[in-house]
Design an enzyme around this catalytic site. Structure first.
Site, mmCIF file in Angstrom:
data_model
loop_
_atom_site.group_PDB
_atom_site.id
_atom_site.type_symbol
_atom_site.label_atom_id
_atom_site.label_comp_id
_atom_site.label_asym_id
_atom_site.label_seq_id
_atom_site.Cartn_x
_atom_site.Cartn_y
_atom_site.Cartn_z
ATOM 1 N N THR A 36 -40.887 -8.068 11.740
ATOM 2 C CA THR A 36 -39.975 -7.976 10.599
ATOM 3 C C THR A 36 -39.969 -9.299 9.862
ATOM 4 O OG1 THR A 36 -37.787 -7.207 9.983
ATOM 5 C CG2 THR A 36 -37.878 -8.821 11.750
ATOM 6 N N GLY A 68 -42.918 -8.956 1.888
ATOM 7 C CA GLY A 68 -43.228 -7.538 2.049
ATOM 8 C C GLY A 68 -44.524 -7.130 1.372
ATOM 9 N N CYS A 70 -47.205 -9.100 4.156
ATOM 10 C CA CYS A 70 -47.174 -8.808 5.594
ATOM 11 C C CYS A 70 -47.102 -7.299 5.840
ATOM 12 C CB CYS A 70 -45.964 -9.503 6.229
ATOM 13 S SG CYS A 70 -45.773 -9.142 7.984
ATOM 14 N N THR A 129 -43.782 -5.829 7.326
ATOM 15 C CA THR A 129 -42.570 -6.020 6.530
ATOM 16 C C THR A 129 -42.614 -5.044 5.363
ATOM 17 O OG1 THR A 129 -42.520 -8.377 7.089
ATOM 18 C CG2 THR A 129 -41.256 -7.702 5.161
#
Length: 174
Positions: free
Chosen positions: A2, A157, A160, A163
């Site tokens: 995350t 986001g 990754c 994410t």
């Protein structure tokens, strides 16, 4: 994993996190809430790592906050001491970012407590991307802590694969 990012600027502290829960290479859930308010809404906390492990840490940390009347640093240090001595806690695979009106801290999986240098913290698989983006925005714009946290999480986001773009954002104004 995350991404969790915390930014502090102009009497505001924000913790933001994405919502992706992955099992290996599979997305199991896209809207998990990994950021919470603790201790009478005076403390923000976000986690990266194993969900069940993080909930255990949230519970333990909240108990320390109650025990120490909401004193963030003392509660974090006491949790870290427990983490180093308790066999069950030593096996937990999670990290916490915690913040109140006075301080922002990382509580690591090794039981370390770290106070950031630049009023920003980022953890998780996209943490380095979020931290780099947030630092650039802190140093080169007048954006609010909320705007910086949101934009840096969006950038993480985009880069990754662990994410996503679902965001949970909590802020304290003091």
């Amino acid at each position: 994993m995350t991404t969790i990012v915390s930014v502090r600027r102009n009497n505001q502290v924000v913790i933001a996190g994405d919502g992706q829960v992955s099992l290996g290479n599979t997305v199991m859930k896209g809207n998990a809430k990994k950021v919470r308010r603790l201790y009478h809404n005076k403390v923000l906390a976000g986690f990266a790592g194993g969900t069940a492990d993080a909930f255990t840490l949230f519970e333990r940390f909240e108990a320390k906050l109650e025990m120490h009347q909401g004193h963030l640093l003392r509660s974090a240090v006491e949790l870290a001491k427990d983490w180093r001595t308790d066999r069950m806690l030593r096996k937990l695979e999670a990290m916490l970012v915690v913040a109140d009106a006075e301080a922002s801290l990382i509580i690591t999986g090794n039981g370390d407590v770290v106070q950031p240098e630049y009023d920003l913290v980022a953890i998780g698989s996209g943490g380095n991307y979020a931290q780099a983006a947030a630092l650039a925005l802190l140093q080169n714009t007048e954006l609010s802590a909320l705007e910086i946290a949101e934009k840096s999480l969006t950038i993480a986001g985009d880069i990754c694969v662990f994410t996503n773009q679902f965001k949970t954002i909590e802020e304290l104004n003091y």
